[in-house]
Design a protein around this motif. Sequence first.
Motif, mmCIF file in Angstrom:
data_model
loop_
_atom_site.group_PDB
_atom_site.id
_atom_site.type_symbol
_atom_site.label_atom_id
_atom_site.label_comp_id
_atom_site.label_asym_id
_atom_site.label_seq_id
_atom_site.Cartn_x
_atom_site.Cartn_y
_atom_site.Cartn_z
ATOM 1 N N LEU A 27 43.185 9.892 48.863
ATOM 2 C CA LEU A 27 43.688 11.008 48.063
ATOM 3 C C LEU A 27 42.932 11.125 46.739
ATOM 4 C CD1 LEU A 27 47.539 10.723 48.660
ATOM 5 C CD2 LEU A 27 46.006 12.532 49.490
ATOM 6 N N SER A 28 42.453 10.013 46.203
ATOM 7 C CA SER A 28 41.648 10.061 44.977
ATOM 8 C C SER A 28 40.343 10.820 45.228
ATOM 9 C CB SER A 28 41.356 8.651 44.461
ATOM 10 O OG SER A 28 42.555 8.046 44.007
ATOM 11 N N LYS A 29 39.754 10.626 46.394
ATOM 12 C CA LYS A 29 38.548 11.386 46.758
ATOM 13 C C LYS A 29 38.883 12.863 46.931
ATOM 14 C CE LYS A 29 36.243 7.467 48.894
ATOM 15 N NZ LYS A 29 35.767 6.856 50.124
ATOM 16 N N LEU A 30 40.037 13.130 47.557
ATOM 17 C CA LEU A 30 40.477 14.518 47.719
ATOM 18 C C LEU A 30 40.725 15.168 46.358
ATOM 19 C CD1 LEU A 30 41.302 16.787 49.691
ATOM 20 C CD2 LEU A 30 43.638 15.865 49.570
ATOM 21 N N LEU A 31 41.323 14.429 45.446
ATOM 22 C CA LEU A 31 41.561 14.934 44.095
ATOM 23 C C LEU A 31 40.234 15.242 43.403
ATOM 24 C CD1 LEU A 31 43.520 15.550 41.750
ATOM 25 C CD2 LEU A 31 43.437 13.114 41.180
ATOM 26 N N ALA A 32 39.277 14.348 43.519
ATOM 27 C CA ALA A 32 37.964 14.560 42.897
ATOM 28 C C ALA A 32 37.263 15.780 43.496
ATOM 29 C CB ALA A 32 37.097 13.313 43.063
ATOM 30 N N ASP A 33 37.310 15.917 44.814
ATOM 31 C CA ASP A 33 36.707 17.092 45.453
ATOM 32 C C ASP A 33 37.409 18.374 45.004
ATOM 33 O OD1 ASP A 33 34.743 15.754 46.876
ATOM 34 O OD2 ASP A 33 35.724 15.979 48.829
ATOM 35 N N THR A 34 38.725 18.337 44.962
ATOM 36 C CA THR A 34 39.499 19.520 44.590
ATOM 37 C C THR A 34 39.213 19.913 43.147
ATOM 38 O OG1 THR A 34 41.221 18.891 46.174
ATOM 39 C CG2 THR A 34 41.831 20.493 44.487
ATOM 40 N N TYR A 35 39.164 18.935 42.253
ATOM 41 C CA TYR A 35 38.899 19.243 40.846
ATOM 42 C C TYR A 35 37.469 19.748 40.664
ATOM 43 C CZ TYR A 35 39.647 19.269 35.878
ATOM 44 O OH TYR A 35 39.804 19.695 34.582
ATOM 45 N N THR A 36 36.533 19.159 41.368
ATOM 46 C CA THR A 36 35.140 19.604 41.272
ATOM 47 C C THR A 36 35.001 21.029 41.795
ATOM 48 O OG1 THR A 36 34.387 17.319 41.506
ATOM 49 C CG2 THR A 36 32.759 19.045 41.934
ATOM 50 N N LEU A 37 35.678 21.332 42.906
ATOM 51 C CA LEU A 37 35.645 22.702 43.437
ATOM 52 C C LEU A 37 36.342 23.659 42.478
ATOM 53 C CD1 LEU A 37 34.802 24.609 45.704
ATOM 54 C CD2 LEU A 37 36.965 24.033 46.866
ATOM 55 N N TYR A 38 37.431 23.213 41.855
ATOM 56 C CA TYR A 38 38.115 24.032 40.843
ATOM 57 C C TYR A 38 37.130 24.403 39.728
ATOM 58 C CZ TYR A 38 40.447 24.883 36.431
ATOM 59 O OH TYR A 38 40.782 25.406 35.219
ATOM 60 N N LEU A 39 36.440 23.409 39.194
ATOM 61 C CA LEU A 39 35.522 23.637 38.082
ATOM 62 C C LEU A 39 34.383 24.573 38.499
ATOM 63 C CD1 LEU A 39 34.903 22.908 35.139
ATOM 64 C CD2 LEU A 39 33.613 20.947 35.997
ATOM 65 N N LYS A 40 33.839 24.344 39.686
ATOM 66 C CA LYS A 40 32.740 25.182 40.184
ATOM 67 C C LYS A 40 33.223 26.623 40.380
ATOM 68 C CE LYS A 40 29.462 23.748 43.027
ATOM 69 N NZ LYS A 40 28.673 23.354 44.228
ATOM 70 N N THR A 41 34.393 26.784 40.953
ATOM 71 C CA THR A 41 34.937 28.122 41.206
ATOM 72 C C THR A 41 35.220 28.849 39.889
ATOM 73 O OG1 THR A 41 35.924 27.301 43.259
ATOM 74 C CG2 THR A 41 36.738 29.401 42.433
ATOM 75 N N HIS A 42 35.764 28.124 38.917
ATOM 76 C CA HIS A 42 36.041 28.725 37.617
ATOM 77 C C HIS A 42 34.732 29.145 36.931
ATOM 78 C CE1 HIS A 42 39.500 28.606 34.495
ATOM 79 N NE2 HIS A 42 38.795 29.704 34.374
ATOM 80 N N ASN A 43 33.717 28.295 37.000
ATOM 81 C CA ASN A 43 32.398 28.598 36.464
ATOM 82 C C ASN A 43 31.847 29.881 37.097
ATOM 83 O OD1 ASN A 43 29.678 28.548 35.607
ATOM 84 N ND2 ASN A 43 29.135 26.902 36.995
ATOM 85 N N PHE A 44 31.944 29.983 38.414
ATOM 86 C CA PHE A 44 31.420 31.155 39.105
ATOM 87 C C PHE A 44 32.240 32.400 38.759
ATOM 88 C CE2 PHE A 44 29.372 28.515 42.775
ATOM 89 C CZ PHE A 44 28.443 28.008 41.884
ATOM 90 N N HIS A 45 33.532 32.259 38.557
ATOM 91 C CA HIS A 45 34.385 33.374 38.132
ATOM 92 C C HIS A 45 33.875 33.935 36.801
ATOM 93 C CE1 HIS A 45 38.049 35.458 36.801
ATOM 94 N NE2 HIS A 45 38.000 34.721 35.702
ATOM 95 N N TRP A 46 33.540 33.037 35.876
ATOM 96 C CA TRP A 46 33.056 33.477 34.573
ATOM 97 C C TRP A 46 31.677 34.129 34.649
ATOM 98 C CZ3 TRP A 46 34.220 27.980 32.507
ATOM 99 C CH2 TRP A 46 35.549 27.885 32.123
ATOM 100 N N ASN A 47 30.836 33.659 35.556
ATOM 101 C CA ASN A 47 29.411 34.005 35.507
ATOM 102 C C ASN A 47 28.908 34.903 36.624
ATOM 103 O OD1 ASN A 47 28.462 32.551 33.101
ATOM 104 N ND2 ASN A 47 29.266 30.774 34.183
ATOM 105 N N VAL A 48 29.776 35.312 37.547
ATOM 106 C CA VAL A 48 29.311 36.170 38.636
ATOM 107 C C VAL A 48 28.875 37.536 38.087
ATOM 108 C CG1 VAL A 48 31.597 37.116 39.268
ATOM 109 C CG2 VAL A 48 29.799 36.904 41.011
ATOM 110 N N ARG A 77 51.130 12.800 44.323
ATOM 111 C CA ARG A 77 51.305 12.010 45.551
ATOM 112 C C ARG A 77 50.686 10.625 45.379
ATOM 113 N NH1 ARG A 77 54.760 10.423 48.788
ATOM 114 N NH2 ARG A 77 53.886 9.449 50.647
ATOM 115 N N ILE A 78 49.524 10.555 44.742
ATOM 116 C CA ILE A 78 48.905 9.257 44.460
ATOM 117 C C ILE A 78 49.859 8.407 43.626
ATOM 118 C CG2 ILE A 78 46.997 8.087 43.258
ATOM 119 C CD1 ILE A 78 45.280 10.634 43.905
ATOM 120 N N ARG A 79 50.464 9.003 42.616
ATOM 121 C CA ARG A 79 51.416 8.283 41.761
ATOM 122 C C ARG A 79 52.642 7.839 42.552
ATOM 123 N NH1 ARG A 79 50.668 5.445 38.855
ATOM 124 N NH2 ARG A 79 52.391 5.782 37.424
#
Length: 164
Positions: A27-48, A77-79
Amino acid sequence: MAKKNVAAPSINIGINDKDRKKIADGLSKLLADTYTLYLKTHNFHWNVTGPMFNTLHLMFEGQYNELALAVDLIAERIRALGYPAPGSYKEFAKLSSIPEADGVPNAQEMIAQLVAGQEAVTRTARSIFPTVDAAADEPTADLLTQRMQLHEKNAWMLRSLLEG
């Protein structure tokens, strides 16, 4: 009166310590992937930019808002399993399977990168399932099922923009 230090009770939820640790690590890997995708998606939202600006700007916003809610569910869930949730860029960078974007790609490349990111999150979630199933960890199985369903749908919707 001095306050007594009371040891926290051990966790007894019907999942042994070894399996809880293995699930929390996944789940820690899933959290890291999800947060990284969040950041990338937010970046693309700003810059598209480009002719599909409005469509993509709104689509990316909906996706990053959903991802922001998802990171909280995964971390909680990890907690609940008794482990600390990772919460720094440094930890996420070590755990994530999703590469960061270099510069500001064009809209088509943004879409392609987000398809790859959505699929990566799905693969990470799916990789945890054998341990979750063996441990009869239904709450985590439910979380993973919901995450995979959403990410597969998002990947399909984004992929559809690249066809034709």
